[in-house]
Design a protein around this motif. Structure first.
Motif, PDB file in Angstrom:
ATOM      1  N   GLY A 260       0.801  -1.210   0.000  1.00  0.00           N
ATOM      2  CA  GLY A 260       0.000   0.000   0.000  1.00  0.00           C
ATOM      3  C   GLY A 260       0.839   1.268   0.000  1.00  0.00           C
ATOM      4  O   GLY A 260       0.498   2.255  -0.652  1.00  0.00           O
ATOM      5  N   ALA A 261       1.956   1.258   0.722  1.00  0.00           N
ATOM      6  CA  ALA A 261       2.806   2.443   0.803  1.00  0.00           C
ATOM      7  C   ALA A 261       3.441   2.771  -0.542  1.00  0.00           C
ATOM      8  O   ALA A 261       3.664   3.942  -0.863  1.00  0.00           O
ATOM      9  CB  ALA A 261       3.880   2.246   1.860  1.00  0.00           C
ATOM     10  N   LEU A 262       3.750   1.763  -1.343  1.00  0.00           N
ATOM     11  CA  LEU A 262       4.434   1.996  -2.608  1.00  0.00           C
ATOM     12  C   LEU A 262       3.499   2.506  -3.696  1.00  0.00           C
ATOM     13  O   LEU A 262       3.942   3.246  -4.591  1.00  0.00           O
ATOM     14  CB  LEU A 262       5.106   0.702  -3.079  1.00  0.00           C
ATOM     15  CG  LEU A 262       6.319   0.241  -2.264  1.00  0.00           C
ATOM     16  CD1 LEU A 262       6.807  -1.108  -2.750  1.00  0.00           C
ATOM     17  CD2 LEU A 262       7.444   1.266  -2.343  1.00  0.00           C
ATOM     18  N   TRP A 263       2.210   2.143  -3.645  1.00  0.00           N
ATOM     19  CA  TRP A 263       1.302   2.488  -4.739  1.00  0.00           C
ATOM     20  C   TRP A 263       0.163   3.423  -4.341  1.00  0.00           C
ATOM     21  O   TRP A 263      -0.182   4.308  -5.108  1.00  0.00           O
ATOM     22  CB  TRP A 263       0.699   1.215  -5.342  1.00  0.00           C
ATOM     23  CG  TRP A 263       1.562   0.548  -6.362  1.00  0.00           C
ATOM     24  CD1 TRP A 263       1.703   0.899  -7.688  1.00  0.00           C
ATOM     25  CD2 TRP A 263       2.411  -0.584  -6.166  1.00  0.00           C
ATOM     26  NE1 TRP A 263       2.579   0.046  -8.312  1.00  0.00           N
ATOM     27  CE2 TRP A 263       3.031  -0.879  -7.401  1.00  0.00           C
ATOM     28  CE3 TRP A 263       2.700  -1.388  -5.063  1.00  0.00           C
ATOM     29  CZ2 TRP A 263       3.919  -1.935  -7.562  1.00  0.00           C
ATOM     30  CZ3 TRP A 263       3.587  -2.438  -5.219  1.00  0.00           C
ATOM     31  CH2 TRP A 263       4.188  -2.699  -6.451  1.00  0.00           C
ATOM     32  N   LEU A 264      -0.442   3.196  -3.197  1.00  0.00           N
ATOM     33  CA  LEU A 264      -1.691   3.887  -2.861  1.00  0.00           C
ATOM     34  C   LEU A 264      -1.389   5.239  -2.228  1.00  0.00           C
ATOM     35  O   LEU A 264      -1.266   5.370  -1.007  1.00  0.00           O
ATOM     36  CB  LEU A 264      -2.537   3.019  -1.922  1.00  0.00           C
ATOM     37  CG  LEU A 264      -2.851   1.618  -2.449  1.00  0.00           C
ATOM     38  CD1 LEU A 264      -3.640   0.822  -1.415  1.00  0.00           C
ATOM     39  CD2 LEU A 264      -3.624   1.701  -3.762  1.00  0.00           C
ATOM     40  N   ARG A 265      -1.271   6.271  -3.047  1.00  0.00           N
ATOM     41  CA  ARG A 265      -0.857   7.582  -2.556  1.00  0.00           C
ATOM     42  C   ARG A 265      -1.874   8.192  -1.599  1.00  0.00           C
ATOM     43  O   ARG A 265      -1.532   9.080  -0.828  1.00  0.00           O
ATOM     44  CB  ARG A 265      -0.615   8.529  -3.731  1.00  0.00           C
ATOM     45  CG  ARG A 265      -1.799   8.691  -4.650  1.00  0.00           C
ATOM     46  CD  ARG A 265      -1.425   9.387  -5.957  1.00  0.00           C
ATOM     47  NE  ARG A 265      -2.565   9.480  -6.859  1.00  0.00           N
ATOM     48  CZ  ARG A 265      -3.398  10.485  -6.903  1.00  0.00           C
ATOM     49  NH1 ARG A 265      -3.238  11.497  -6.066  1.00  0.00           N
ATOM     50  NH2 ARG A 265      -4.397  10.502  -7.754  1.00  0.00           N
ATOM     51  N   ASP A 266      -3.136   7.719  -1.638  1.00  0.00           N
ATOM     52  CA  ASP A 266      -4.150   8.256  -0.734  1.00  0.00           C
ATOM     53  C   ASP A 266      -3.821   7.962   0.731  1.00  0.00           C
ATOM     54  O   ASP A 266      -4.131   8.757   1.614  1.00  0.00           O
ATOM     55  CB  ASP A 266      -5.526   7.672  -1.072  1.00  0.00           C
ATOM     56  CG  ASP A 266      -6.032   8.162  -2.421  1.00  0.00           C
ATOM     57  OD1 ASP A 266      -5.639   9.280  -2.809  1.00  0.00           O
ATOM     58  OD2 ASP A 266      -6.794   7.444  -3.082  1.00  0.00           O
ATOM     59  N   ILE A 267      -3.223   6.807   0.998  1.00  0.00           N
ATOM     60  CA  ILE A 267      -2.908   6.415   2.377  1.00  0.00           C
ATOM     61  C   ILE A 267      -1.456   5.969   2.506  1.00  0.00           C
ATOM     62  O   ILE A 267      -1.075   5.337   3.488  1.00  0.00           O
ATOM     63  CB  ILE A 267      -3.836   5.277   2.853  1.00  0.00           C
ATOM     64  CG1 ILE A 267      -3.769   4.089   1.895  1.00  0.00           C
ATOM     65  CG2 ILE A 267      -5.257   5.769   2.988  1.00  0.00           C
ATOM     66  CD1 ILE A 267      -4.575   2.885   2.371  1.00  0.00           C
ATOM     67  N   SER A 268      -0.634   6.322   1.523  1.00  0.00           N
ATOM     68  CA  SER A 268       0.744   5.844   1.495  1.00  0.00           C
ATOM     69  C   SER A 268       1.549   6.303   2.702  1.00  0.00           C
ATOM     70  O   SER A 268       2.320   5.532   3.278  1.00  0.00           O
ATOM     71  CB  SER A 268       1.424   6.318   0.208  1.00  0.00           C
ATOM     72  OG  SER A 268       2.791   5.992   0.210  1.00  0.00           O
ATOM     73  N   ALA A 269       1.386   7.554   3.103  1.00  0.00           N
ATOM     74  CA  ALA A 269       2.179   8.084   4.208  1.00  0.00           C
ATOM     75  C   ALA A 269       1.911   7.319   5.500  1.00  0.00           C
ATOM     76  O   ALA A 269       2.841   7.010   6.270  1.00  0.00           O
ATOM     77  CB  ALA A 269       1.875   9.571   4.409  1.00  0.00           C
TER      78      ALA A 269
END
Length: 593
Positions: A260-269
């Motif tokens: 999720g951190a590598l792709w999903l910029r909505d919740i990546s942080a």
């Protein structure tokens, strides 16, 4: 309701509440009855004295009526326990976030996931949370935390209770989940160095980690551009919320956070921080000193830690943060991992990345994050040394990999991309501060490094333009790649209008490559959508190139004047996860002669 009430109800169902008279009760065990000897059962329960002394199995047959009554009594007891458990779950229920993306049944199922599953009362939980004792058996060579025992310390052990996932809750059908998993294995697994075992089926992943299957489905739906993305993302947020304070994770959950951190910029942080936090909670780093590994468990643990290391360092550039993980080079060289007996050819690329990001880590440690500090231009030797280290890494990597091997999906373009993005991040430090330097003696060296930064940016853009399958590739790349593509575009625009850095040929080369890149981004069917950050890159480049093409003599204009005339919409690039302040600074780049 007493324990015998179930038996009485059973008798009522037959129309007779009278306990039947049993003329000959069975009081002897099967073994003694066969031998026709007296059977003595001292505690009224088997085994008898004879069977116990001889180590024999001792059973006493029951009548059919006794068996039926015992069964009814057991069922009634189970119903009472389930009722008590349901009552305890309904008390002190935490607030649940239910998004509008989920259907009502799915939302209720995901909401139920957030409830406490231990059935304990608030008073008992408070008592356990306050339990704290001194561990007198702890060794002095252990970590300080091992000297105490806390009731809340679970060491990452996951409860064996069943947890519903997004499929069982009806968020997406089973067929969609199977398709998302197949897409991930085929297109995205290579970016995480095949950390997801390709032999795993959907049922195995669902049983091992509902968090992982939610992360896989959300990522695949995002990269494939399907309508399941919003529903899968909402389900993933629900799973993360459940696990946040539960504190019971496994290794598959760490992999889910990295994906999720590598792709999903909505919740990546958020997922980036959780991947590092949970990897420490599960002690993934403890097996590093045991390299080369002879235990498959230690091998898998260390390999997962190195994936967290790469994810952390890529996200550190995307969000402008210092990396939180370490390569533990003082304990063991990472390359020793390749001597493990379980190593495979794909691990070579993984460790190659660890070595590259170890070099990139030194850039932050050497030059810091103060964009107004002119120290980088005064430490040219360090910059040359790090640049040469990256070039040497690239040379050794090319020699180590058989790029013609069909099993090596990481192609030459990917190695080049990592090289030029690392060099671009390093060399642009020369532009920090109000000016380059005011020392005339260093102007030639600084000019050469600035030109190297320009060439790195050009090379990075060319890789995207010349990629063999750009449409599919651009939709699958992680956020780090998108960030570096956008940064390379910005560097070309800024540097191209320094007349003392670039000549007419390089000036035209910058315009031509940016124009080709913009056309390629607009041609992509899935890139040209509001959901993709690459759309922001292309949209922001359009007004730049339009004005650039109309005024081909703007090379005579100063950098500050050029920025004012362009009215560049950089907010489109920097929105969401795009934070370039760490790399760019907030002052115009100027050059002194």
């Amino acid at each position: 309701m007493s324990g015998s009430s179930a038996a009485m109800a059973l008798r009522d169902s037959f129309g007779d509440r009278k306990i039947p008279d049993i003329s000959r009760k069975i009081t002897a065990c099967v073994s003694c009855r066969k031998l026709k000897i007296k059977c003595h059962i001292p505690s009224s329960k088997p085994p008898c004295t004879r069977c116990k002394s001889r180590g024999l199995s001792c059973t006493v047959n029951k009548s059919l009526q006794m068996l039926m009554e015992d069964d009814a009594t057991w069922k009634e007891l189970m119903e009472q326990r389930i009722e008590r458990l349901e009552n305890s779950l309904s008390k002190d229920e935490p607030e649940v976030i239910v998004t509008s993306h989920l259907s009502p049944p799915a939302a209720q199922c995901m909401s139920a996931n957030l409830r406490s599953l231990d059935g304990s009362t608030p008073s008992s939980r408070a008592h356990n949370e306050n339990s704290f004792a001194l561990d007198l058996s702890s060794s002095l060579g252990s970590f300080p935390a091992s000297s105490v025992i806390s009731a809340t310390s679970d060491n990452g052990i996951v409860a064996s209770s069943f947890r519903p996932d997004l499929v069982s809750c009806g968020v997406i059908p089973l067929e969609s989940a199977v398709g998302h998993l197949a897409f991930f294995k085929q297109h995205l697994n290579s970016f995480i160095h095949y950390s997801l075992d390709e032999s795993l089926e959907l049922a195995n992943i669902r049983a091992r980690s509902p968090l992982l299957i939610a992360s896989i489905c959300a990522t695949s739906a995002y990269c494939a551009g399907t309508s399941d993305y919003s529903k899968c993302l909402a389900a993933l947020k629900s799973e993360v919320s459940q696990s946040l304070f539960d504190g019971k994770y496994n290794f598959d959950d760490v992999l889910a956070f990295c994906v999720g951190a590598l792709w999903l910029r909505d919740i990546s942080a958020t997922l980036h921080g959780l991947s590092v936090q949970v990897s420490g909670q599960l002690d993934l780093h403890r097996c590093i000193t045991k390299m080369p590994h002879t235990d498959i468990a230690c091998y898998n643990r260390t390999r997962l830690y190195f994936l967290v290391f790469l994810c952390d360092h890529q996200c550190s550039l995307v969000y402008g943060r210092p990396p939180m993980t370490s390569e533990f080079r003082s304990l063991k060289e990472p390359a020793i991992f390749l001597q493990s007996e379980f190593v495979n050819p794909r691990d070579l690329f993984l460790m190659s990345q660890v070595e590259l990001w170890s070099i990139t880590r030194k850039i932050f440690e050497t030059f810091g994050a103060d964009v107004k500090n002119m120290a980088p231009s005064q430490r040219l030797w360090d910059m040359w040394h790090l640049r040469d280290a990256m070039n040497e890494w690239h040379r050794m990597s090319i020699n180590a990999f058989d790029l013609n091997d069909g099993t090596m999906t990481m192609r030459r373009q990917l190695l080049d991309f990592y090289l030029y993005s690392g060099k671009l991040y390093l060399l642009t430090h020369i532009f920090r501060g109000q000016t380059f330097v005011d020392a005339q003696s260093a102007s030639t060296d600084i000019h050469d490094l600035a030109c190297d930064a320009f060439e790195a940016a050009i090379s990075l853009v060319k890789i995207v333009i010349d990629w063999q399958d750009p449409d599919d590739w651009l939709n699958r790349i992680p956020s780090y790649f998108i960030t570096m593509v956008a940064f390379a575009c910005l560097c070309l625009i800024r540097i191209a209008f320094h007349e003392k850095l670039v000549d007419e040929a390089r000036y035209n080369q910058a315009y031509r490559n940016l124009d080709n890149l913009t056309k390629g981004l607009h041609k992509s069917s899935k890139v040209d959508t509001a959901k993709s950050p690459l759309h922001s890159v292309a949209a922001s480049l359009n007004p730049v190139l339009n004005r650039w093409g109309q005024s081909r003599d703007v090379a005579e204009v100063t950098d500050v004047q050029h920025e004012q005339n362009l009215e560049l919409d950089w907010e489109g690039i920097m929105k969401d996860s795009m934070d370039f302040g760490f790399l760019l600074g907030d002052v115009p780049w100027t050059v002194q002669s």
